[in-house]
Design a protein around this motif. Structure first.
Motif, short mmCIF file in Angstrom:
data_model
loop_
_atom_site.label_atom_id
_atom_site.label_comp_id
_atom_site.label_asym_id
_atom_site.label_seq_id
_atom_site.Cartn_x
_atom_site.Cartn_y
_atom_site.Cartn_z
N LEU A 78 -59.45 -47.50 -65.55
CA LEU A 78 -59.75 -48.19 -66.62
C LEU A 78 -58.64 -48.93 -67.03
CD1 LEU A 78 -62.10 -45.76 -68.60
CD2 LEU A 78 -62.63 -47.63 -67.08
N THR A 79 -57.56 -48.51 -67.10
CA THR A 79 -56.43 -49.10 -67.61
C THR A 79 -55.47 -50.21 -66.90
OG1 THR A 79 -54.89 -47.16 -66.99
CG2 THR A 79 -55.96 -47.43 -69.53
N LEU A 80 -55.43 -49.94 -65.57
CA LEU A 80 -54.75 -50.73 -64.60
C LEU A 80 -55.28 -52.22 -64.63
CD1 LEU A 80 -52.62 -50.80 -62.41
CD2 LEU A 80 -54.20 -50.22 -60.71
N PRO A 81 -56.48 -52.69 -64.74
CA PRO A 81 -56.94 -53.97 -64.65
C PRO A 81 -56.58 -54.77 -66.01
CG PRO A 81 -58.66 -52.72 -63.91
CD PRO A 81 -57.69 -51.66 -64.09
N THR A 82 -56.29 -54.00 -66.86
CA THR A 82 -55.92 -54.59 -68.42
C THR A 82 -54.55 -54.54 -68.63
OG1 THR A 82 -56.73 -52.28 -69.38
CG2 THR A 82 -58.16 -54.27 -69.16
N LEU A 83 -53.89 -53.33 -68.42
CA LEU A 83 -52.60 -53.26 -68.58
C LEU A 83 -51.45 -53.36 -67.68
CD1 LEU A 83 -52.62 -49.89 -71.02
CD2 LEU A 83 -52.65 -52.42 -71.67
N GLY A 84 -52.04 -53.61 -66.27
CA GLY A 84 -51.28 -54.02 -65.31
C GLY A 84 -50.55 -53.04 -64.68
N ASN A 85 -49.43 -53.36 -63.92
CA ASN A 85 -48.50 -52.36 -62.94
C ASN A 85 -47.76 -51.49 -63.67
OD1 ASN A 85 -49.32 -53.36 -60.58
ND2 ASN A 85 -48.25 -55.46 -60.75
N PRO A 86 -47.43 -51.68 -65.13
CA PRO A 86 -46.79 -50.70 -65.66
C PRO A 86 -47.40 -49.31 -65.55
CG PRO A 86 -46.37 -52.52 -66.94
CD PRO A 86 -47.47 -52.83 -65.97
N VAL A 87 -48.95 -49.30 -65.64
CA VAL A 87 -49.78 -48.28 -65.75
C VAL A 87 -49.45 -47.59 -63.91
CG1 VAL A 87 -52.16 -47.39 -65.12
CG2 VAL A 87 -51.39 -48.91 -66.89
N LEU A 88 -49.43 -48.40 -62.99
CA LEU A 88 -49.26 -47.87 -61.71
C LEU A 88 -47.97 -47.52 -61.44
CD1 LEU A 88 -50.40 -47.42 -58.69
CD2 LEU A 88 -49.79 -50.00 -58.10
N ALA A 89 -46.84 -48.12 -62.29
CA ALA A 89 -45.43 -47.62 -61.98
C ALA A 89 -45.34 -46.33 -62.82
CB ALA A 89 -44.54 -48.70 -62.68
N ILE A 90 -45.85 -45.91 -63.71
CA ILE A 90 -45.93 -44.67 -64.28
C ILE A 90 -46.38 -43.47 -63.50
CG2 ILE A 90 -46.80 -43.25 -66.21
CD1 ILE A 90 -46.27 -45.68 -68.13
N TRP A 91 -47.52 -43.95 -62.93
CA TRP A 91 -48.28 -42.74 -61.99
C TRP A 91 -47.40 -42.47 -60.72
CZ3 TRP A 91 -50.03 -43.09 -56.89
CH2 TRP A 91 -51.01 -41.96 -56.41
N LEU A 92 -46.89 -43.50 -60.24
CA LEU A 92 -45.89 -43.50 -59.23
C LEU A 92 -44.53 -42.67 -59.48
CD1 LEU A 92 -46.21 -46.97 -57.49
CD2 LEU A 92 -46.91 -44.72 -56.58
N VAL A 93 -44.11 -42.87 -60.68
CA VAL A 93 -43.03 -42.12 -60.88
C VAL A 93 -43.20 -40.61 -61.05
CG1 VAL A 93 -41.41 -41.55 -63.01
CG2 VAL A 93 -41.70 -43.82 -62.23
N PHE A 94 -44.52 -40.33 -61.73
CA PHE A 94 -44.90 -39.02 -61.80
C PHE A 94 -45.25 -38.32 -60.41
CE2 PHE A 94 -44.97 -39.95 -66.22
CZ PHE A 94 -44.28 -38.89 -66.76
N ARG A 95 -45.73 -38.88 -59.47
CA ARG A 95 -46.47 -38.53 -58.27
C ARG A 95 -45.36 -38.83 -57.18
NH1 ARG A 95 -48.82 -35.53 -61.04
NH2 ARG A 95 -51.15 -35.76 -61.58
N PHE A 96 -44.07 -39.41 -57.26
CA PHE A 96 -43.35 -39.76 -56.33
C PHE A 96 -43.03 -38.53 -55.32
CE2 PHE A 96 -39.24 -40.98 -54.22
CZ PHE A 96 -39.69 -42.17 -53.57
N ARG A 97 -42.46 -37.46 -55.72
CA ARG A 97 -42.15 -36.38 -55.06
C ARG A 97 -43.30 -35.91 -53.97
NH1 ARG A 97 -37.98 -32.21 -56.82
NH2 ARG A 97 -37.43 -34.38 -57.67
#
Length: 106
Positions: A78-97
Motif C-alpha cells: 500500500l505504501t510503496l507506490p505512494t511513498l516510493g523507494n524509501p519504503v523499499l530501502a527501509i525494508w531492505l535495511v531490516f531484511r538485509f542479513r
C-alpha cells in the motif's frame, strides 16, 4: 558484509531519508497534479514513470517472495507506490542479513 555493500546501503538509506524529508518537509502535494500532467506530456516523462513503477513492482515481488509477515507485505504494497523507494530501502535495511543468507546460502 563487504565495505562496498555497507557504503551502498548507507548511501541509499541517506538518500531515502533525504527524499522522505522532501516529501514531508516541503509539502509538494499542492503542485502534484499539474506537474504529473506535465510529466505525462513528455515522452521521457512517461518512460521514467514506467521505469519507476516497474522497479516498484519488482521490489514488491521480492517482498512477497521473502517477507514472512503478511501485515508487512500488505503495508508495503500500500505504501510503496505512494511513498516510493524509501519504503523499499527501509525494508531492505531490516531484511538485509536474511536476504544475504538466502542469496549466498551462508
Amino acid at each position: 558484509m563487504t565495505l562496498m555493500a555497507k557504503i551502498c546501503l548507507w548511501v541509499g538509506l541517506a538518500l531515502s531519508l533525504w527524499l522522505s524529508f522532501l516529501l514531508i518537509g516541503t509539502s509538494p502535494w499542492s503542485t502534484f497534479s499539474a506537474q504529473g500532467q506535465e510529466l505525462m506530456s513528455m515522452e521521457w516523462g512517461v518512460i521514467s514513470l514506467i521505469d519507476l513503477y516497474a522497479g516498484f513492482f519488482l521490489g514488491l515481488c521480492l517482498i512477497w517472495l521473502f517477507e514472512a509477515n503478511l501485515w508487512v507485505k500488505v503495508l508495503i504494497t500500500l505504501t510503496l507506490p505512494t511513498l516510493g523507494n524509501p519504503v523499499l530501502a527501509i525494508w531492505l535495511v531490516f531484511r538485509f542479513r536474511y536476504l544475504k543468507i538466502k542469496a549466498l546460502g551462508s
